[in-house]
Design an enzyme around this catalytic site. Structure first.
Site, mmCIF file in Angstrom:
data_model
loop_
_atom_site.group_PDB
_atom_site.id
_atom_site.type_symbol
_atom_site.label_atom_id
_atom_site.label_comp_id
_atom_site.label_asym_id
_atom_site.label_seq_id
_atom_site.Cartn_x
_atom_site.Cartn_y
_atom_site.Cartn_z
ATOM 1 N N HIS A 157 85.851 66.386 7.512
ATOM 2 C CA HIS A 157 86.810 67.127 6.700
ATOM 3 C C HIS A 157 86.510 68.615 6.761
ATOM 4 C CE1 HIS A 157 83.459 66.341 3.958
ATOM 5 N NE2 HIS A 157 83.929 67.242 3.113
ATOM 6 N N HIS A 172 85.669 71.014 4.496
ATOM 7 C CA HIS A 172 84.736 71.772 3.669
ATOM 8 C C HIS A 172 83.637 72.399 4.522
ATOM 9 C CE1 HIS A 172 85.939 69.218 -0.096
ATOM 10 N NE2 HIS A 172 86.863 70.093 0.259
ATOM 11 N N ASP A 191 80.529 72.936 4.285
ATOM 12 C CA ASP A 191 79.230 72.294 4.496
ATOM 13 C C ASP A 191 79.317 71.161 5.508
ATOM 14 O OD1 ASP A 191 80.709 70.862 2.514
ATOM 15 O OD2 ASP A 191 78.903 69.806 1.881
ATOM 16 N N HIS A 192 80.516 70.910 6.030
ATOM 17 C CA HIS A 192 80.687 69.916 7.081
ATOM 18 C C HIS A 192 81.265 70.519 8.359
ATOM 19 C CE1 HIS A 192 79.912 66.284 4.549
ATOM 20 N NE2 HIS A 192 80.185 67.177 3.611
ATOM 21 N N HIS A 221 88.861 62.479 -0.956
ATOM 22 C CA HIS A 221 88.007 63.651 -1.151
ATOM 23 C C HIS A 221 88.773 64.897 -0.715
ATOM 24 C CE1 HIS A 221 84.292 65.873 -1.606
ATOM 25 N NE2 HIS A 221 84.405 66.326 -0.366
ATOM 26 N N ASP A 278 82.024 62.586 3.289
ATOM 27 C CA ASP A 278 81.975 62.562 1.833
ATOM 28 C C ASP A 278 82.822 61.445 1.229
ATOM 29 O OD1 ASP A 278 80.227 64.641 1.817
ATOM 30 O OD2 ASP A 278 81.593 66.117 0.951
ATOM 31 N N HIS A 323 75.466 63.155 2.919
ATOM 32 C CA HIS A 323 74.537 63.805 1.989
ATOM 33 C C HIS A 323 73.379 62.887 1.623
ATOM 34 C CE1 HIS A 323 76.948 67.426 0.882
ATOM 35 N NE2 HIS A 323 77.973 66.626 1.164
#
Length: 344
Positions: A131, A133, A135-136, A188, A212, A250
């Site tokens: 996705h 975001h 942090d990905h 998400h 996520d 995570h």
């Protein structure tokens, strides 16, 4: 500049459908009225990228060797290397050992991923993004600049940076002898996808890279979907079979298991897994992978059909209520309690 690579931040303003969130920004407290503006602020402006840059810098200083000690998972012809990045994320380098071709899932920190690529001596052919975001997806641009033949795969519904190959639900991609299947799992984010490595040619169970959507004993927050949407996406994951290996985005195992133990006080599988996770985390060891069969014995987000969990939540199916509608109501309550638990 993107730390360590000398790249300017990607242009994000004015992109139709752009919606990224800085990891962790609204992660404390229930996602109520006060949290929604914060999500929108970080998801729809460049502040999300700036926050991500700060996270990368702080994580490199605090965890110069990564937040966890992880071990490669090998079976004939394939090597899966978890790469601990940021404060609790995982990227995954998946290698066809015969050809030396490789794919990476969710390259959060391009320096950490590039170091793994160089150490393994492989050719990066594909980036699979679950996705949008940061942090990905934050490492996409830098890695593509270093690896000109690399393609970036993901959903066209998410504004994934550097996306070259939009994927549809159930579409398959080959990297060397490896075959990955993309599964649409919205909730998400509206365009969230998971990737399943077909292990059958190598004598292995399928490997689910869940981003996520699903964590060990946990589940991502439905920022852009309803409980019904999230439930359907979780059911897609469960449908892969009990032997499927779960590789989450995570390291949340200890927090999620502790929360789950407050819901089901007499769950022996949960108690044993929590004891194991405590030992693992005391030694800073990674807790992945688990199996989907295992997850269904202790992950409350996958146990919405279980009477013991329903009773613990004080929920009962109403007369004439569809079973999936009831399960979505159970999921919503578990999510609500998890958000409150995070806020304490």
């Amino acid at each position: 500049m993107l730390p360590g690579f000398g790249l300017p931040p990607p242009q994000t303003q004015g992109i139709p459908g752009y919606c990224r969130v800085a990891p962790g920004v609204p992660s404390r407290g229930a996602l109520g009225v006060s949290a929604l503006p914060r999500y929108s602020l970080y998801a729809r402006t460049r502040l999300g990228y700036l926050f991500y840059q700060r996270q990368v810098k702080k994580a490199r200083e605090r965890y110069p060797h990564g937040h966890s000690v992880s071990q490669p998972y090998c079976f004939p012809g394939v090597k899966i290397l978890p790469i601990p990045v940021l404060s609790n994320n995982y990227s995954y380098l998946v290698i066809d050992t015969g050809s030396g071709q490789a794919a990476v899932i969710d390259p959060s920190d391009p320096l950490a991923v590039q170091a793994a690529i160089e150490e393994e001596g492989v050719m990066l052919e594909a980036i699979f993004c679950t996705h949008k975001h940061w942090d990905h997806s934050g490492g996409n641009e830098a890695l593509c600049q270093k690896h000109s033949s690399c393609r970036v795969y993901g959903s066209a519904l998410d504004a994934i940076p550097q996306l070259t190959n939009p994927l549809a639900d159930r579409e398959k991609v080959s990297v060397g002898c490896l075959t990955f299947e993309a599964l649409a799992t919205p909730g998400h984010t509206v365009g969230h996808m998971v990737y399943v490595l077909d292990g059958e040619p190598f004598g292995s169970p399928p490997c689910l890279f869940s981003g996520d959507l699903l964590f060990l004993a946990g589940c991502g927050r439905p920022f852009e979907g309803s409980p019904e949407t999230m439930l359907a996406s979780l059911d897609v994951a469960v449908g892969l079979g009990e032997d499927a290996l779960l590789w989450p985005g995570h390291e949340y195992a200890l927090e999620c298991l502790t929360f789950a133990s407050l819901l089901e006080l007499d769950n022996s599988a949960l108690e044993q897994k929590l004891q194991w996770a405590v030992q693992q985390r005391q030694e800073k060891r990674s807790t992945c992978p688990s199996t989907l069969g295992e997850e269904q014995t202790y992950n409350p987000f996958l146990r919405t059909h279980r009477p013991e969990l329903q009773e613990a939540l004080g929920l009962w199916q109403r007369g004439g209520e569809d079973s999936d509608a009831f399960r979505a109501r159970v999921l919503k309550e578990v999510r609500r309690r998890k958000d409150l638990y995070q806020a304490t």
